[in-house]
Design a protein around this motif. Structure first.
Motif, mmCIF file in Angstrom:
data_model
loop_
_atom_site.group_PDB
_atom_site.id
_atom_site.type_symbol
_atom_site.label_atom_id
_atom_site.label_comp_id
_atom_site.label_asym_id
_atom_site.label_seq_id
_atom_site.Cartn_x
_atom_site.Cartn_y
_atom_site.Cartn_z
ATOM 1 N N THR A 124 0.805 -1.117 -0.103
ATOM 2 C CA THR A 124 0.201 0.016 -0.161
ATOM 3 C C THR A 124 0.917 1.202 -0.105
ATOM 4 O O THR A 124 0.361 2.428 0.181
ATOM 5 C CB THR A 124 -1.208 0.123 1.071
ATOM 6 N N PHE A 125 2.231 1.215 -0.360
ATOM 7 C CA PHE A 125 2.868 2.234 -0.324
ATOM 8 C C PHE A 125 2.791 3.253 -1.280
ATOM 9 O O PHE A 125 2.035 2.771 -2.395
ATOM 10 C CB PHE A 125 4.436 1.742 -0.516
ATOM 11 N N PRO A 126 2.894 4.474 -1.562
ATOM 12 C CA PRO A 126 3.443 5.279 -0.507
ATOM 13 C C PRO A 126 2.594 5.638 0.877
ATOM 14 O O PRO A 126 1.355 5.353 0.474
ATOM 15 C CB PRO A 126 3.956 6.596 -0.989
ATOM 16 N N TYR A 127 3.141 6.054 1.949
ATOM 17 C CA TYR A 127 2.208 6.063 3.073
ATOM 18 C C TYR A 127 1.692 7.507 3.623
ATOM 19 O O TYR A 127 2.375 8.439 2.924
ATOM 20 C CB TYR A 127 2.876 5.258 4.221
ATOM 21 N N MET A 128 0.860 7.484 4.367
ATOM 22 C CA MET A 128 0.357 8.600 4.980
ATOM 23 C C MET A 128 -0.932 9.097 4.176
ATOM 24 O O MET A 128 -1.124 8.666 2.955
ATOM 25 C CB MET A 128 1.299 9.918 5.433
ATOM 26 N N HIS A 129 -1.598 10.183 4.397
ATOM 27 C CA HIS A 129 -2.811 10.429 3.535
ATOM 28 C C HIS A 129 -2.443 11.176 2.555
ATOM 29 O O HIS A 129 -3.152 11.274 1.537
ATOM 30 C CB HIS A 129 -3.780 11.510 4.495
ATOM 31 N N ASP B 229 8.724 4.371 1.747
ATOM 32 C CA ASP B 229 8.729 2.812 2.073
ATOM 33 C C ASP B 229 8.428 2.849 3.655
ATOM 34 O O ASP B 229 8.514 3.699 4.402
ATOM 35 C CB ASP B 229 10.038 2.285 1.722
ATOM 36 N N VAL B 230 8.385 1.588 4.067
ATOM 37 C CA VAL B 230 7.990 1.228 5.314
ATOM 38 C C VAL B 230 8.956 1.753 6.400
ATOM 39 O O VAL B 230 8.714 2.216 7.392
ATOM 40 C CB VAL B 230 7.696 -0.206 5.694
#
Lengths: 341, 231
Positions: free
Chosen positions: A274-279, A285-286
């Motif tokens: 599900t990367f990239p992350y945050m809203h 990456d993790v």
């Protein structure tokens, strides 16, 4: 006398045939029993209570989910931003795309285990799974179509008439029926068969670094990304800064200053995909996400209390934690033909 | 014996039938003592601000008549009133000496978060916020003639069901002594009272209200006093 009996008999047989013919036209969808995976809690409310889950309803919802025709330019479907192979998130994009090459201002989240969620969207603006599709269908930078036109497009398609009839007993196509069918599909997207789940069921043994990573997870992450859903479904401030869109998250919905920069705690299930992350997809990456928490200024105002404690973690431990998080990938979910197009 | 029970049963049935009455409630809207015709007519509020009306829609729910009978069952119902076409809604209520009428302006809060709805509550009616879920309880659109903006837009979308900015308001009208109730009640929305009530709504200050919050809440405080019963 004999003739009379024969006439009655023929009448009787004809009647039976008529009855069989009539009953074949009768609406009888195949019910689906929504199974709660072993170890999962019971959902707070049964989202299918007023919308009985059936094979026909699910099939209709799936077709609607994958249908780009519903968008203004005919290019964007629900699946455009919620891709099955990325656990129904947007693969490798910070911001998801909309019609006419527009961009949204948010990173589309993964759709897994929605039956356990109450408020949806990064800012909590959606109060029920059934009404969620109204937002992407009508937003100018998502599917950009008016609800009226969406329904007209569906009504003009004879394939949909058949599917609505099979799912709901008649071809009376309404907003409510359309939304309920989509909710039957999205609410059925359950991911509960990762190596983590197999480990819990005794079908998989964690490798040493995964085991160490799990311990670190339980120490530092579990209070918000709570097992087994890997989210506590809350809206919290994790110390990220305001982005160029001045996206304040929950504050925009609740209008409370104390809710500034609070966003939905996302599930970590399938996090490797599900990367990239945050809203806003700011972390690629993790390990960058873990670094964010390691380097966090724990004195920030509005920061969630669970993050007030400084995280002391070596580089080696960071890798171990990441390896644990990768055990949350569920390929039986991402490659499930029942869910994929 | 059986016959006695049967006639008793019939008697009870007829009692229930008698106890119900069908009431027609008509809704219409006025401003400056003139019927709003959606023809671009210009009205003035008490603050001498000129405006026209092109759209006026609102939700009315839980209509009930106030009776002298001790107990009155709360009636769950919801109607979308579009003032463009005068709307009559029919409700069945228990009979009794009627002294007034009561209803809510807006949608019952439980219905705001119960999933996909149909009928009056179908999002297709354009009265549902898709990005911050909830119904628009009251929608007024038109032109603010004195506006300095080019499009002169006047748009009051009043909604919000969460504390502290709840916009659902109750309206109670007691009939005057010389009013004779004849199963037909004409309810009139007086827009003059919308601008000037408990809150003073200067159009110049807020020509556009498009989301739940303090402004919408302030406007909703005037809902309670803007209706009256016309003979």
């Amino acid at each position: 006398m004999k003739i009379k009996v024969t006439i009655y008999l023929i009448g009787f047989i004809v009647g039976i045939f008529c009855l069989i013919g009539w009953s074949n036209n009768f609406y009888k969808p195949t019910p689906i029993i929504f199974k709660i995976p072993k170890g999962f809690p019971k959902p707070a409310k049964n989202i299918f209570a007023k919308n009985p889950l059936t094979e026909e309803g699910f099939a209709l919802g799936k077709k609607l989910f994958y249908d780009a025709k519903l968008s203004k330019d005919g290019q964007v479907s629900c699946e455009s931003c919620h891709q099955s192979f990325a656990a129904f998130s947007t693969y490798d994009h910070d911001f998801s795309h909309g019609v006419f090459n527009s961009f949204t201002t948010r990173n589309a989240p993964s759709l897994a285990n929605l039956a356990w969620m109450d408020n949806m969207h990064w800012d909590g603006g959606i109060n029920h799974l059934e009404v969620q599709p109204l937002s992407p269908l009508t937003a100018a930078n998502e599917m950009g179509e008016s609800l009226d036109t969406v329904l007209q497009k569906i009504k003009a398609d004879t394939a949909y008439l058949r599917l609505f009839k099979a799912a709901f007993g008649n071809a009376n196509i309404t907003t409510q029926k359309m939304l309920q069918a989509i909710a039957q599909f999205t609410g059925s997207l359950v991911s509960a068969n990762s190596n983590y789940d197999k480990m819990k069921r005794g079908e998989y043994i964690f490798r040493e670094p995964e085991k160490k990573g799990y311990e670190l997870f339980k120490t530092y992450c579990n209070s918000c990304h709570t097992e087994p859903l890997f989210t506590n479904n809350k809206f919290l401030n994790n110390g990220i800064t305001l982005n160029i869109y001045n996206d304040v998250g929950l504050q925009k919905i609740s209008l409370k200053a104390a809710d500034s920069l609070k966003f939905k705690v996302p599930t970590l299930r399938n996090v490797a995909l599900t990367f990239p992350y945050m809203h806003d997809g700011r972390f690629g990456d993790v390990e960058k996400v873990i670094d964010h928490y390691r380097n966090l200024d724990t004195t920030l105002i509005n920061l969630d209390t669970n993050l007030r404690r400084k995280i002391i973690m070596t580089e080696r431990e960071k890798k171990q934690l990441a390896l644990f998080l990768y055990t949350l990938t569920d390929t039986s979910f991402t490659k499930n033909k029942r869910f994929a197009f | 014996m059986n016959k006695v029970i049967f006639s008793l049963f019939l008697l009870c049935q007829s009692q229930i039938l008698i106890a119900q009455q069908k009431i027609n409630v008509n809704f219409s809207a006025i401003a400056n003592a003139k019927k709003i015709n959606f023809d671009g007519s210009i009205f003035k509020n008490d603050f001498n601000e000129s405006y026209s009306v092109s759209k006026l829609k609102f939700y009315i729910s839980n209509i009930n008549l106030i009776s002298l009978a001790a107990t009155q069952l709360p009636k769950k119902n919801v109607f979308l009133i579009d003032a463009v076409s005068d709307k009559t809604v029919q409700i069945s209520l228990p009979k009794g000496k009627i002294i007034g009428i009561t209803f809510m302006l807006g949608v019952d809060s439980a219905l705001h978060c119960s999933g996909a709805q149909t009928g009056a509550l179908d999002p297709l009616n354009g009265m549902f916020w898709t990005w911050n879920n909830g119904y628009i309880n009251f929608k007024l659109e038109g032109k603010f003639i004195d506006s300095t903006l080019q499009n002169k837009k006047l748009e009051h979308h009043i909604g919000g069901y969460k504390s502290p900015f709840t916009t659902l308001q109750s309206v109670t009208i007691l009939f005057s002594k010389n009013y004779t109730f004849k199963n037909n009640v004409n309810i009139v929305l007086n827009l003059d009272a919308y601008w000037n009530g408990e809150s003073k709504l200067y159009i110049n200050k807020n020509p556009l209200i498009g989301s739940a919050g303090a402004n919408a809440f302030e406007a909703s405080l005037n809902f309670g006093k803007m209706f009256f019963v016309s003979p």
